[in-house]
Every structure is written in structure tokens, then in C-alpha cells.
Design a protein around this motif. Structure first.
Motif: not given
Length: 385
Positions: A38-63
Motif C-alpha cells: 500500500c505504501f513504503l516508509l524509507a528511513f535514510v542514513p546520513e551519507g546517501l545523496n538524497l536527490g539520488r535516493v528520491a529519484e531511485a525510489l520514484e523510478s523503482g517503487a512502481g507507483g
């Protein structure tokens, strides 16, 4: 097929320790059945590029909608971790969700926020026989969580609110919440959730009040800054009462010697973040002139954690999982005492997953150095009135 009872049935848990944002998201999502989510919760550690994380989640989560925040560490299936990306998938068979981004937090317009939240809740169609709760993830450096959670509690009425303030390890530079494909600062994310699972709220710390009380005699409330305690420079007076040279004040000292505020018959931690400038004290919760603070002393943290997490459902069953928001200052104290292993083992045994926060929200109050969580139970065990 024999079910693996070491893992929850009603949430999917995926973890990646990859150093690159895209690789971490791809690896985590590969462990999730998105068709069931139904939905995902993503808890992101320090050090990961947030823009890349957002892009990858948007493209990979299948809507599938993805929400979350930056953290001061995650609580995974292995317990405490600092650099692990954690993604939780909540199945549509048992969960419904409606999200709302609240921004800006500063300056805060409480009346407007309350009206918007009531309208948001009214639009979220109720499901017969299901229960409703709210999760709040706020910018952990906004210094607005006290007003925010009080406003939400009043606006949502009987709907319980649980949450944690976003972090960035111990850097205290910038924190973000994730909503609709982007990261937002000076903002909060409100999730209204319906579920057919039973649930029970948790909230506890491991401190007892001592007989040492002080009075805030000069403060800058909007900045959560205390300039004087008992008419003396705040850091000097604090150092005196805890028996530490002022030049040796540190996050470890603050974590082990918190100040408590009494509300009704309960004490809540008002954690100290830093001693900036000319002997001031910076707090992680609301302060004001005339506020009476009580020095806290810790009780046994392992036994407290074990007993408080030993929650049971209506038929004496253990939770399927516990969604937990644990203050980073608790983690810091636990690491200082070399107790990370035993604490992580307790989290694994109790199926606790979540993140380390810059503050916690529970029962309409913003607190510090506290564990706040929601224990979810098998819906087959629910008792209906």
C-alpha cells in the motif's frame, strides 16, 4: 510451508548497506513485493545523496507511494545500525494511508494547520471495523515539534499520534522529510493510517528525577536556548550540579545527565544538545523563562528496555512487529556504555524496526531521550467491542 516466525507477517522489511544511493535503493527494493504494498516508509542514513535516493525510489517503487525521512541511524533486523538504508512495505490487505505535507513549520500558523489537518482527516474515508492512527515525521532542526504535536493532538481528537524528528546522525546540520518524490526541510509529514491490525502505543525512558531542581532565569524560547539557570550562566551552573568541569561538557555528559520537566504527574526529558557561545545551553525541546527543571539520573537501561518492550495483545500474544522511534541520545549513551550488542539483541527478539531521532512525539508531547513506538498485532487476535 512452515512460516518463518523470526520475521513479521504484516510488514516487509528490506535493508541495504550499499554506499551509493542508487545501489542502496535498488538492493532494498529488490527485497520487497511491490504488488502487495500500500505504501513504503524509507528511513535514510546520513551519507546517501538524497536527490539520488528520491529519484531511485520514484523510478523503482512502481507507483507505490513512498514516505520517510533522514535519520540519526536505523533500527533494522540486526538492531542498531548507522549506515543502513531501511525500507518498510505495508501491505494493502491490512493498511490504508493518506499523506499530508505540512510546511513551512517556521513560522508556524497553528490555526491554519489545525484546520488543514481536520479537513485532511475528513477526506480520508473510514473503513468499517478498522482502527486509525497518525504518524508524524518532522524536520528535527525546526524547533517547532512542541507546537506541532500539540496542534495535531487537538485537531485529530481521538486518533493517537506517534512520531519521530528527522536527523542526520550527530551532525545537526540539516534534516528532511520525504513526500511525493522529494525531500523537504522546514516541513513535517503527517500520515493518517487505517489498519485492521490491533495496535498499542509505547513510550518510555530510563530516567528518574533526583532532588536537584533548578529554575530557568533567562532564555530565548524560540531558539530553545537557556542563558541562565538559578541566575548563573547556564552551562556553568549545569556543570556544577552534575560535577563536571564546564570545558568537559559533551554529548555523552548531556545524555547521561538529562534535565526533566514535570507535566501533571509525569516527568519528560528535555535533552541538552550543546553548550554554545558564552556558557549557554541549547535544548532539543521547549524551554521558557521560569521553567523548573529537575536533574535526572538513569536506571538500568537494559532491564528497562526489555520490560517495556514486553507488550502483549488481548490474548497475551506478542506483537507481530514494533515500529520504533528511538532518540539518538539513547543510542549514544548505549554505545558509551558498550551495550549496543545486548540492546540490538532485544530489538531483534521483539521485532523492532525504525530509526534514531532528534526527538519523539507521543500523547501530544514532544520529548527527548525516549523510545516511542507502535506495537502491531495479528488481526486474527483482535477483539471487537
Amino acid at each position: 510451508m512452515i512460516q518463518d516466525r523470526t520475521r513479521p507477517r504484516f510488514v516487509q522489511i528490506a535493508v541495504s548497506r550499499a554506499a551509493g544511493a542508487g545501489a542502496a535503493v535498488d538492493e532494498a527494493l529488490a527485497g520487497i513485493d511491490l504488488a502487495e504494498a500500500c505504501f513504503l516508509l524509507a528511513f535514510v542514513p546520513e551519507g546517501l545523496n538524497l536527490g539520488r535516493v528520491a529519484e531511485a525510489l520514484e523510478s523503482g517503487a512502481g507507483g507505490v507511494p513512498v514516505f520517510g525521512c533522514t535519520t540519526a541511524g536505523t533500527i533494522t533486523t540486526e538492531g542498531y545500525e548507522t549506515e543502513a538504508l531501511l525500507i518498510l512495505a505495508f501491505p494493502r490487505e491490512h493498511f490504508r494511508c493518506a499523506s499530508m505535507l505540512i510546511e513551512p513549520l517556521k513560522p508556524m500558523t497553528m490555526k491554519s494547520i489545525a484546520a488543514d489537518v481536520r479537513a485532511h482527516a475528513a477526506r480520508f474515508r473510514r473503513t468499517a471495523g478498522w482502527n486509525r492512527l497518525a504518524l508524524i515525521f518532522a524536520d528535527g532542526l525546526s524547533k517547532q515539534e512542541d507546537l506541532l504535536v500539540a496542534t495535531l493532538e487537538a485537531a485529530l481528537g481521538e486518533v493517537p499520534v506517534f512520531g519521530g524528528s528527522a536527523g542526520d546522525n550527530l551532525a545537526f546540520r540539516e534534516t528532511f522529510v520525504l513526500h511525493e518524490g522529494g525531500y523537504h526541510t522546514n516541513a513535517a509529514l503527517l500520515l493518517l493510517i487505517e489498519t485492521d491490525l490491533g495496535f498499542q502505543g509505547l513510550g518510555f525512558d530510563h530516567f528518574l528525577p533526583t532532588g536537584c531542581q533548578v529554575v530557568v532565569t533567562e532564555a530565548l524560547p524560540d531558539e530553545r536556548l537557556v542563558l541562565e539557570i538559578n541566575g548563573a550562566p547556564a552551562a556553568l551552573e549545569y556543570a556544577r550540579i552534575v560535577g563536571c568541569p564546564v570545558e568537559e561538557l559533551s554529548p555523552q555528559v548531556f545524555a547521561e545527565n538529562p534535565m526533566l520537566v514535570r507535566q501533571n504527574m509525569n516527568y519528560h526529558v528535555r535533552a541538552i544538545h550543546d553548550a554554545p557561545g558564552a556558557h549557554a545551553l541549547s535544548f532539543l525541546g521547549a524551554i521558557d523563562d521560569g521553567l523548573i527543571l529537575t536533574l535526572g539520573r538513569g536506571k538500568e537501561i537494559i532491564e528497562t528496555l526489555r520490560s517495556e518492550l514486553d507488550v502483549r495483545g488481548p490474548h497475551d500474544e506478542a506483537p507481530d512487529f514494533v515500529l520504533g522511534f528511538d532518540c539518538v541520545l539513547r543510542k549514544l549513551e548505549i554505545e558509551q556504555k558498550q551495550l549496543s550488542g545486548p540492546v540490538s539483541e532485544i530489538f531483534r527478539d521483539r521485532r523492532v524496526v525504525g530509526f534514531n531521532t532528534y526527538g519523539e512525539q507521543h500523547c501530544g508531547v514532544h520529548v527527548n531521550q525516549t523510545f516511542v513506538g507502535v506495537a502491531f498485532f495479528d488481526p486474527a487476535q483482535r477483539e471487537f467491542a
